[in-house]
Design a protein around this motif. Structure first.
Motif, PDB file in Angstrom:
ATOM      1  N   ILE A   1       0.826  -1.209   0.000  1.00  0.00           N
ATOM      2  CA  ILE A   1       0.000   0.000   0.000  1.00  0.00           C
ATOM      3  C   ILE A   1       0.862   1.261   0.000  1.00  0.00           C
ATOM      4  CG2 ILE A   1      -1.591   1.354   1.434  1.00  0.00           C
ATOM      5  CD1 ILE A   1      -2.857  -1.314   2.298  1.00  0.00           C
TER       6      ILE A   1
ATOM      7  N   VAL B   1      -2.711   6.961   6.429  1.00  0.00           N
ATOM      8  CA  VAL B   1      -2.734   5.605   5.870  1.00  0.00           C
ATOM      9  C   VAL B   1      -3.399   4.636   6.850  1.00  0.00           C
ATOM     10  CG1 VAL B   1      -1.300   3.659   5.125  1.00  0.00           C
ATOM     11  CG2 VAL B   1      -0.736   5.967   4.367  1.00  0.00           C
TER      12      VAL B   1
ATOM     13  N   LEU C   1      -7.053   5.073   6.608  1.00  0.00           N
ATOM     14  CA  LEU C   1      -7.575   4.514   5.357  1.00  0.00           C
ATOM     15  C   LEU C   1      -7.616   2.982   5.419  1.00  0.00           C
ATOM     16  CD1 LEU C   1      -5.868   6.900   2.797  1.00  0.00           C
ATOM     17  CD2 LEU C   1      -8.328   6.503   2.984  1.00  0.00           C
ATOM     18  N   ILE C   2      -6.607   2.402   6.043  1.00  0.00           N
ATOM     19  CA  ILE C   2      -6.569   0.941   6.178  1.00  0.00           C
ATOM     20  C   ILE C   2      -7.800   0.461   6.950  1.00  0.00           C
ATOM     21  CG2 ILE C   2      -5.356  -0.919   7.412  1.00  0.00           C
ATOM     22  CD1 ILE C   2      -2.731   0.309   6.379  1.00  0.00           C
TER      23      ILE C   2
ATOM     24  N   GLU D   1     -10.670   2.176   7.164  1.00  0.00           N
ATOM     25  CA  GLU D   1     -11.834   2.455   6.324  1.00  0.00           C
ATOM     26  C   GLU D   1     -12.019   1.384   5.242  1.00  0.00           C
ATOM     27  OE1 GLU D   1     -13.683   6.285   3.941  1.00  0.00           O
ATOM     28  OE2 GLU D   1     -11.803   6.490   4.988  1.00  0.00           O
ATOM     29  N   PHE D   2     -10.896   0.834   4.794  1.00  0.00           N
ATOM     30  CA  PHE D   2     -10.925  -0.174   3.736  1.00  0.00           C
ATOM     31  C   PHE D   2     -11.067  -1.591   4.287  1.00  0.00           C
ATOM     32  CE2 PHE D   2      -9.830   1.481  -0.565  1.00  0.00           C
ATOM     33  CZ  PHE D   2     -10.004   2.804  -0.259  1.00  0.00           C
TER      34      PHE D   2
ATOM     35  N   ARG E   1      -9.009  -4.122  -2.728  1.00  0.00           N
ATOM     36  CA  ARG E   1      -9.084  -2.931  -1.878  1.00  0.00           C
ATOM     37  C   ARG E   1      -7.695  -2.362  -1.614  1.00  0.00           C
ATOM     38  NH1 ARG E   1     -12.201  -5.073   2.948  1.00  0.00           N
ATOM     39  NH2 ARG E   1     -12.325  -7.048   1.845  1.00  0.00           N
TER      40      ARG E   1
ATOM     41  N   LEU F   1      -6.414   1.396  -2.668  1.00  0.00           N
ATOM     42  CA  LEU F   1      -5.769   2.273  -1.693  1.00  0.00           C
ATOM     43  C   LEU F   1      -4.396   2.721  -2.211  1.00  0.00           C
ATOM     44  CD1 LEU F   1      -5.824   3.652   0.928  1.00  0.00           C
ATOM     45  CD2 LEU F   1      -5.566   1.485   2.108  1.00  0.00           C
ATOM     46  N   ARG F   2      -3.659   1.789  -2.750  1.00  0.00           N
ATOM     47  CA  ARG F   2      -2.339   2.134  -3.290  1.00  0.00           C
ATOM     48  C   ARG F   2      -2.481   3.144  -4.433  1.00  0.00           C
ATOM     49  NH1 ARG F   2       1.387  -2.454  -5.877  1.00  0.00           N
ATOM     50  NH2 ARG F   2      -0.380  -2.438  -7.302  1.00  0.00           N
TER      51      ARG F   2
ATOM     52  N   PHE G   1      -4.848   5.321  -4.855  1.00  0.00           N
ATOM     53  CA  PHE G   1      -5.207   6.612  -4.266  1.00  0.00           C
ATOM     54  C   PHE G   1      -3.966   7.313  -3.712  1.00  0.00           C
ATOM     55  CE2 PHE G   1      -6.549   8.898  -0.357  1.00  0.00           C
ATOM     56  CZ  PHE G   1      -7.224   9.942  -0.989  1.00  0.00           C
ATOM     57  N   LEU G   2      -3.074   6.546  -3.093  1.00  0.00           N
ATOM     58  CA  LEU G   2      -1.878   7.144  -2.490  1.00  0.00           C
ATOM     59  C   LEU G   2      -0.847   7.585  -3.536  1.00  0.00           C
ATOM     60  CD1 LEU G   2      -1.518   4.852   0.649  1.00  0.00           C
ATOM     61  CD2 LEU G   2      -2.228   7.250   0.612  1.00  0.00           C
TER      62      LEU G   2
ATOM     63  N   TRP H   1     -17.117   5.318  -0.764  1.00  0.00           N
ATOM     64  CA  TRP H   1     -15.800   5.898  -0.476  1.00  0.00           C
ATOM     65  C   TRP H   1     -15.290   6.684  -1.696  1.00  0.00           C
ATOM     66  CZ3 TRP H   1     -11.128   4.966  -2.962  1.00  0.00           C
ATOM     67  CH2 TRP H   1     -10.033   5.616  -2.388  1.00  0.00           C
TER      68      TRP H   1
END
Ligand SMILES: Nc1ncnc2c1ncn2[C@@H]1O[C@H](COP(=O)(O)OP(=O)(O)O)[C@@H](O)[C@H]1O
Ligand SMILES: [Mg+2]
Length: 250
Positions: free
Chosen positions: A98, A116, A119-120, A122-123, A143, A147-148, A150-151, A177
């Motif tokens: 991630i 992060v 987010l972890i 939230e995911f 997921r 996330l990755r 998005f970052l 989300w």
């Protein structure tokens, strides 16, 4: 609104065992800044190829593509790209996968780490940070991949069926989300899905592609206001949109 991505007369062929496979045939697509645009079309028609070309992974094509008005061939623009296969690195843990974009950009400070961690949660990946990709489900890998992406912190995300492996409930959570991210972070999104309802619910515009070689057979603007809510899914307008897209696909 200014045009973020402009694809003009895009055609693409592959050479497969000395034969020419025509994949994209004169595709025209426009994505405006802060717009959410979806591509739908039959499997194998060339949707992923469009995204791979934008991401710079396929350089051999004909036609003209610009990002922020600059030819993609000359541009150094970096999309946040999530390929159809998650491509998590098997030798890195979920957490290490991630935060890869943060390592690359050197932005691993304390406040980022806290973001992060949130987010972890939230995911729904908390507790799995130290697992390896082979040890988690397909939905979890997806997921982690979102996330990755998005970052990567690009203002434009290219998402290739990012919710394909998710169960219905997780899928709804991820859609919510993504809609929130759009508003909070002013992202532009080009999104591939084979789910017509998902395309209508999320998008400002939907392009329907034909069978291979793909061309655009329908362009549908979705007039629902934002923020979107799930009640729209049972409105008369929604059913009309669905009908138009289905007729385009069948
Ligand atoms: N690198 C490649 N070499 C040869 N053929 C390819 C390559 N990539 C994709 N194709 C072919 O191009 C067509 C479109 O693929 P793809 O863009 O993945 O479709 P979709 O995402 O719409 O399912 C398919 O027939 C696929 O087999
Ligand atoms: Mg695909």
């Amino acid at each position: 609104m200014s045009i973020k991505i402009k694809i003009e007369n895009l055609s693409k062929t592959f050479k497969v065992s000395k034969k020419t496979l025509e994949v994209l045939d004169n595709i025209n697509i426009e994505v405006h800044e802060n717009q959410f645009v979806s591509l739908i079309g039959p499997s194998g028609c060339g949707k992923s190829t469009v995204l791979r070309i934008l991401a710079g992974l396929e350089k051999d094509f004909s036609g003209n593509i610009t990002v922020n008005g600059e030819s993609i061939k000359a541009s150094s623009f970096q999309f946040g790209y999530m390929p159809q296969k998650d491509l998590l690195m098997p030798w890195r843990t979920v957490y290490e996968n991630i935060i890869l974009p943060l390592e690359i950009s050197g932005k691993k400070d304390r406040s980022k780490k806290i973001e992060v961690e949130n987010l972890i949660k939230e995911f729904g990946l908390q507790g799995f940070e130290n697992f390896y990709p082979s040890e988690i489900s397909g939905g979890m890998k997806q997921r982690a991949g979102i996330l990755r992406t998005f970052l990567m912190n690009s203002d434009t995300m290219l998402l290739d069926e990012p919710f394909g492996a998710l169960d219905a409930i997780t899928r709804i959570k991820m859609q919510e989300w993504l809609l929130k991210v759009l508003i909070e972070h002013k992202k532009t999104v080009l999104f591939i899905t084979h789910d017509i309802e998902e395309a209508i619910f999320l998008s400002d515009r939907v392009y329907v592609l034909s069978d291979r070689p793909a061309h655009v057979i329908k362009t549908l603007d979705i007039a629902f206001p934002r923020p979107r809510n799930r009640e729209m899914l049972s409105s008369r307008e929604f059913l009309e949109y669905k009908d138009i897209l289905l007729k385009g696909l069948l």
